[in-house]
Design a protein around this motif. Structure first.
Motif, PDB file in Angstrom:
ATOM      1  N   SER A  50       0.829  -1.204   0.000  1.00 57.51           N
ATOM      2  CA  SER A  50       0.000   0.000   0.000  1.00 57.51           C
ATOM      3  C   SER A  50       0.865   1.255   0.000  1.00 57.51           C
ATOM      4  CB  SER A  50      -0.968  -0.001   1.192  1.00 57.51           C
ATOM      5  OG  SER A  50      -0.272  -0.046   2.407  1.00 57.51           O
ATOM      6  N   LYS A  51       2.042   1.202   0.614  1.00 56.93           N
ATOM      7  CA  LYS A  51       2.942   2.369   0.580  1.00 56.93           C
ATOM      8  C   LYS A  51       3.295   2.742  -0.854  1.00 56.93           C
ATOM      9  CE  LYS A  51       6.491   1.301   3.036  1.00 56.93           C
ATOM     10  NZ  LYS A  51       7.675   1.197   3.865  1.00 56.93           N
ATOM     11  N   GLY A  52       3.627   1.771  -1.656  1.00 56.60           N
ATOM     12  CA  GLY A  52       3.969   2.026  -3.049  1.00 56.60           C
ATOM     13  C   GLY A  52       2.779   2.525  -3.844  1.00 56.60           C
ATOM     14  N   ARG A  53       1.636   1.880  -3.668  1.00 57.87           N
ATOM     15  CA  ARG A  53       0.428   2.293  -4.389  1.00 57.87           C
ATOM     16  C   ARG A  53       0.008   3.706  -3.984  1.00 57.87           C
ATOM     17  NH1 ARG A  53      -1.167  -2.629  -2.480  1.00 57.87           N
ATOM     18  NH2 ARG A  53      -2.906  -1.712  -1.334  1.00 57.87           N
ATOM     19  N   TYR A  54       0.075   3.996  -2.694  1.00 55.04           N
ATOM     20  CA  TYR A  54      -0.333   5.322  -2.220  1.00 55.04           C
ATOM     21  C   TYR A  54       0.669   6.393  -2.636  1.00 55.04           C
ATOM     22  CZ  TYR A  54      -3.807   2.925   0.692  1.00 55.04           C
ATOM     23  OH  TYR A  54      -4.849   2.167   1.143  1.00 55.04           O
ATOM     24  N   ALA A  55       1.939   6.043  -2.707  1.00 53.28           N
ATOM     25  CA  ALA A  55       2.943   6.998  -3.189  1.00 53.28           C
ATOM     26  C   ALA A  55       2.612   7.403  -4.619  1.00 53.28           C
ATOM     27  CB  ALA A  55       4.346   6.402  -3.107  1.00 53.28           C
ATOM     28  N   LEU A  56       2.194   6.441  -5.431  1.00 55.54           N
ATOM     29  CA  LEU A  56       1.793   6.767  -6.797  1.00 55.54           C
ATOM     30  C   LEU A  56       0.574   7.674  -6.808  1.00 55.54           C
ATOM     31  CD1 LEU A  56       2.287   3.367  -8.675  1.00 55.54           C
ATOM     32  CD2 LEU A  56       3.736   5.406  -8.763  1.00 55.54           C
ATOM     33  N   ARG A  57      -0.391   7.415  -5.940  1.00 52.74           N
ATOM     34  CA  ARG A  57      -1.590   8.267  -5.876  1.00 52.74           C
ATOM     35  C   ARG A  57      -1.227   9.691  -5.464  1.00 52.74           C
ATOM     36  NH1 ARG A  57      -6.077   4.904  -2.667  1.00 52.74           N
ATOM     37  NH2 ARG A  57      -7.183   6.882  -2.811  1.00 52.74           N
ATOM     38  N   ILE A  58      -0.320   9.823  -4.512  1.00 56.97           N
ATOM     39  CA  ILE A  58       0.127  11.152  -4.073  1.00 56.97           C
ATOM     40  C   ILE A  58       0.833  11.873  -5.212  1.00 56.97           C
ATOM     41  CG2 ILE A  58       1.734  12.378  -2.549  1.00 56.97           C
ATOM     42  CD1 ILE A  58       1.193  10.065  -0.496  1.00 56.97           C
ATOM     43  N   MET A  59       1.751  11.181  -5.871  1.00 49.53           N
ATOM     44  CA  MET A  59       2.502  11.800  -6.965  1.00 49.53           C
ATOM     45  C   MET A  59       1.572  12.194  -8.109  1.00 49.53           C
ATOM     46  SD  MET A  59       5.686  11.998  -5.992  1.00 49.53           S
ATOM     47  CE  MET A  59       6.739  12.108  -7.434  1.00 49.53           C
TER      48      MET A  59
ATOM     49  N   LYS B  35      -3.214  18.081   3.830  1.00 52.51           N
ATOM     50  CA  LYS B  35      -4.647  17.967   4.127  1.00 52.51           C
ATOM     51  C   LYS B  35      -5.448  17.931   2.825  1.00 52.51           C
ATOM     52  CE  LYS B  35      -8.457  20.007   6.595  1.00 52.51           C
ATOM     53  NZ  LYS B  35      -9.123  21.197   6.967  1.00 52.51           N
ATOM     54  N   THR B  36      -5.083  18.778   1.881  1.00 51.44           N
ATOM     55  CA  THR B  36      -5.764  18.808   0.583  1.00 51.44           C
ATOM     56  C   THR B  36      -5.548  17.498  -0.164  1.00 51.44           C
ATOM     57  OG1 THR B  36      -5.526  21.211   0.464  1.00 51.44           O
ATOM     58  CG2 THR B  36      -5.930  20.056  -1.611  1.00 51.44           C
ATOM     59  N   VAL B  37      -4.324  17.023  -0.165  1.00 50.52           N
ATOM     60  CA  VAL B  37      -4.022  15.736  -0.819  1.00 50.52           C
ATOM     61  C   VAL B  37      -4.818  14.622  -0.150  1.00 50.52           C
ATOM     62  CG1 VAL B  37      -2.221  14.039  -1.351  1.00 50.52           C
ATOM     63  CG2 VAL B  37      -1.715  16.481  -1.552  1.00 50.52           C
TER      64      VAL B  37
ATOM     65  N   LEU C  84      -6.974   9.349   1.607  1.00 49.38           N
ATOM     66  CA  LEU C  84      -5.976   8.618   2.376  1.00 49.38           C
ATOM     67  C   LEU C  84      -5.763   9.340   3.697  1.00 49.38           C
ATOM     68  CD1 LEU C  84      -3.417   7.994  -0.513  1.00 49.38           C
ATOM     69  CD2 LEU C  84      -5.076   6.376   0.404  1.00 49.38           C
ATOM     70  N   SER C  85      -5.435   8.599   4.735  1.00 49.82           N
ATOM     71  CA  SER C  85      -5.264   9.198   6.056  1.00 49.82           C
ATOM     72  C   SER C  85      -4.022  10.085   6.113  1.00 49.82           C
ATOM     73  CB  SER C  85      -5.185   8.124   7.139  1.00 49.82           C
ATOM     74  OG  SER C  85      -3.890   7.586   7.213  1.00 49.82           O
ATOM     75  N   MET C  86      -4.149  11.169   6.859  1.00 54.66           N
ATOM     76  CA  MET C  86      -3.041  12.109   7.013  1.00 54.66           C
ATOM     77  C   MET C  86      -1.812  11.419   7.596  1.00 54.66           C
ATOM     78  SD  MET C  86      -3.401  15.355   6.183  1.00 54.66           S
ATOM     79  CE  MET C  86      -2.432  16.285   7.352  1.00 54.66           C
ATOM     80  N   LYS C  87      -2.023  10.582   8.593  1.00 61.10           N
ATOM     81  CA  LYS C  87      -0.892   9.931   9.257  1.00 61.10           C
ATOM     82  C   LYS C  87      -0.093   9.077   8.266  1.00 61.10           C
ATOM     83  CE  LYS C  87       0.113   8.095  13.745  1.00 61.10           C
ATOM     84  NZ  LYS C  87       0.652   9.282  14.339  1.00 61.10           N
ATOM     85  N   TYR C  88      -0.784   8.334   7.442  1.00 60.90           N
ATOM     86  CA  TYR C  88      -0.112   7.495   6.454  1.00 60.90           C
ATOM     87  C   TYR C  88       0.569   8.360   5.395  1.00 60.90           C
ATOM     88  CZ  TYR C  88       0.583   2.866   4.379  1.00 60.90           C
ATOM     89  OH  TYR C  88       1.120   1.696   3.910  1.00 60.90           O
ATOM     90  N   LEU C  89      -0.106   9.430   4.976  1.00 53.31           N
ATOM     91  CA  LEU C  89       0.473  10.333   3.988  1.00 53.31           C
ATOM     92  C   LEU C  89       1.756  10.975   4.499  1.00 53.31           C
ATOM     93  CD1 LEU C  89      -2.558  12.235   2.418  1.00 53.31           C
ATOM     94  CD2 LEU C  89      -1.253  10.339   1.478  1.00 53.31           C
ATOM     95  N   GLU C  90       1.774  11.361   5.767  1.00 58.57           N
ATOM     96  CA  GLU C  90       2.971  11.981   6.344  1.00 58.57           C
ATOM     97  C   GLU C  90       4.175  11.059   6.228  1.00 58.57           C
ATOM     98  OE1 GLU C  90       1.629  12.908  10.292  1.00 58.57           O
ATOM     99  OE2 GLU C  90       0.692  14.782   9.648  1.00 58.57           O
TER     100      GLU C  90
END
Length: 143
Positions: free
Chosen positions: A5-14, A29-31, A37-43
């Motif tokens: 999920s870290k890899g998949r979410y990194a792609l979503r963020i990018m 917060k906007t992302v 996706l949760s803020m904690k995981y995004l951080e």
């Protein structure tokens, strides 16, 4: 290969940062709201992206994150490799190298190494822009 999920979410963020790159720095917060996706995981994820020098950060009221480069200049391989411990199909291959005490007598190692090489080579042909536009795959549908 198992992308976490870290890899998949990194792609979503990018992808999100690329879609809104004309807006300057974008708050986490906007992302979070746009990607659900949760803020904690995004951080945690943007910390790794920043450490890999894939995103820039800025503090303050107008702070947030933005891409360092144009989306066409990011490969999916580089994004995933900064997030994943190992993209290899088996544990005895790490960072493209065979790391196994039994590799000398193992008849399957060459096959696994070749699969790892093919996977990484493919991921390095796909850019963040390719994901944004989808053109890379539409062209294949026409042939």
């Amino acid at each position: 290969m198992n992308v976490t999920s870290k890899g998949r979410y990194a792609l979503r963020i990018m992808i999100d940062l690329a879609q809104h790159m004309d807006n300057g720095f974008i708050s986490l917060k906007t992302v979070s709201e746009r990607t659900e996706l949760s803020m904690k995981y995004l951080e945690m994820i943007v910390g790794s992206l920043k450490k890999a020098k894939l995103v820039l950060s800025s503090r303050g009221k107008e702070g947030g994150y933005k891409l360092v480069k144009d989306p066409k200049d990011y490969t999916i391989g580089e994004i995933l490799r900064c997030m994943e411990d190992n993209l290899a199909p088996v544990a005895c291959i790490k960072e493209g190298e065979i790391q196994c005490d039994h590799s000398g007598g193992c008849l399957t190692v060459p096959m696994w190494k070749e699969l790892d090489d093919i996977t990484n080579a493919y991921l390095d042909t796909v850019s963040l822009k390719d994901l944004l536009t989808g053109e890379k795959w539409r062209k294949k549908d026409l042939t």
